[in-house]
Scaffold this active site. Structure first.
Site, PDB file in Angstrom:
ATOM      1  CB  SER A   7      36.116  35.236  45.210  1.00 31.05           C
ATOM      2  OG  SER A   7      35.068  35.965  44.652  1.00 31.05           O
TER       3      SER A   7
ATOM      4  CG  ASP B  79      35.026  42.572  48.806  1.00 35.20           C
ATOM      5  OD1 ASP B  79      34.479  42.800  47.710  1.00 35.20           O
ATOM      6  OD2 ASP B  79      35.419  41.443  49.141  1.00 35.20           O
TER       7      ASP B  79
ATOM      8  CG  HIS C 103      36.473  40.567  45.725  1.00 33.24           C
ATOM      9  ND1 HIS C 103      35.592  40.206  46.729  1.00 33.24           N
ATOM     10  CD2 HIS C 103      36.525  39.513  44.878  1.00 33.24           C
ATOM     11  CE1 HIS C 103      35.130  38.986  46.491  1.00 33.24           C
ATOM     12  NE2 HIS C 103      35.679  38.539  45.372  1.00 33.24           N
TER      13      HIS C 103
HETATM   14  C1  MLT Z   1      30.023  34.542  44.069  1.00 32.91           C
HETATM   15  O1  MLT Z   1      29.347  34.586  43.048  1.00 32.91           O
HETATM   16  O2  MLT Z   1      30.349  33.504  44.633  1.00 32.91           O
HETATM   17  C2  MLT Z   1      30.451  35.847  44.633  1.00 32.91           C
HETATM   18  O3  MLT Z   1      29.677  36.876  44.087  1.00 32.91           O
HETATM   19  C3  MLT Z   1      31.892  36.099  44.398  1.00 32.91           C
HETATM   20  C4  MLT Z   1      32.228  36.091  42.942  1.00 32.91           C
HETATM   21  O4  MLT Z   1      32.481  35.042  42.408  1.00 32.91           O
HETATM   22  O5  MLT Z   1      32.252  37.158  42.320  1.00 32.91           O
END
Ligand code: MLT
Length: 207
Positions: free
Chosen positions: A109, A159, A190
């Site tokens: 992520s 996701d 996700h």
């Molecule tokens: C981010 O902010 O890098 C992406 O939206 C993934 C997350 O951290 O939720």
């Protein structure tokens, strides 16, 4: 047992591996995680590899991240570029300190997004990367010179955070920069599941 180190720029854990034929892993957690989050994943998918796991320095409320965002999926790219350099410099220092070859990043992520940013902006810092639920970090990406470095992208078809077209765009940006990209889309959201672990383990055994 691994100790958290606080005497460098990044709070981090370093676990020395037992198998010198394995490339070290740079573990990069998601929003709200920390340096301990991905240690057991790393041990499972790359047994015997050295593990280097920093904690993101940006706080969103109480949640550590690797760079600032303006909204979900909307990134502060000025901060992102600065944080990408900071993290790449940390990796170079850690390599000297612990005597490591260039690591493979394993990011989830937000951690996958800064790993993708490092590949594009500071390709010399990494030997490759496994990007779990990653999206394009830059609207206007720097063109790195990735010279065939291996990249695995594991996306979730369901996701809610990463649109399919965005993950495809990331695969194209990395390929255009010379990476050898394997992009798999799983019937997942996700979060990670067993299918991710199996694909990761097999891919890491090959790179
Ligand atoms: C981010 O902010 O890098 C992406 O939206 C993934 C997350 O951290 O939720």
């Amino acid at each position: 047992m691994s100790d958290t180190k606080t005497d460098t720029d990044f709070i981090h854990v370093f676990e020395e591996g037992s198998d010198p034929t394995r490339k070290p892993l740079l573990l990069l957690h998601g929003t709200g995680g920390d340096e301990r989050d991905l240690l057991s994943l790393g041990r499972t998918v790359a047994p015997g590899a050295s593990l280097l796991s920093p904690r993101g320095k940006v706080l969103e409320g109480a949640a550590p991240r690797f760079f600032r965002r303006l909204a979900e999926g909307v990134f502060d790219e000025v901060d992102l570029r600065r944080r990408t350099d900071e993290l790449a410099d940390f990796v170079l220092q850690a390599r000297e300190r612990y005597g490591l070859p260039a690591p493979i990043a394993l990011g989830f992520s937000n951690g996958a997004n800064i790993a993708a940013a490092m590949l594009l902006q500071r390709p010399e810092a990494l030997a490759g990367a496994a990007l779990l639920r990653a999206m394009m970090p830059f609207a206007d990406a720097p063109r790195g010179s990735l010279n065939g470095k291996p990249v695995l992208i594991l996306s979730g078809a369901l996701d809610p955070i990463v649109p399919a077209a965005n993950a495809d765009g990331l695969a194209c940006q990395l390929e255009d920069s010379g990476a050898q990209v394997e992009h798999r889309v799983l019937p997942a959201g996700h979060g990670l599941g067993q299918a991710d672990l199996g694909l990761l383990r097999d891919w890491l055994a090959r790179v």
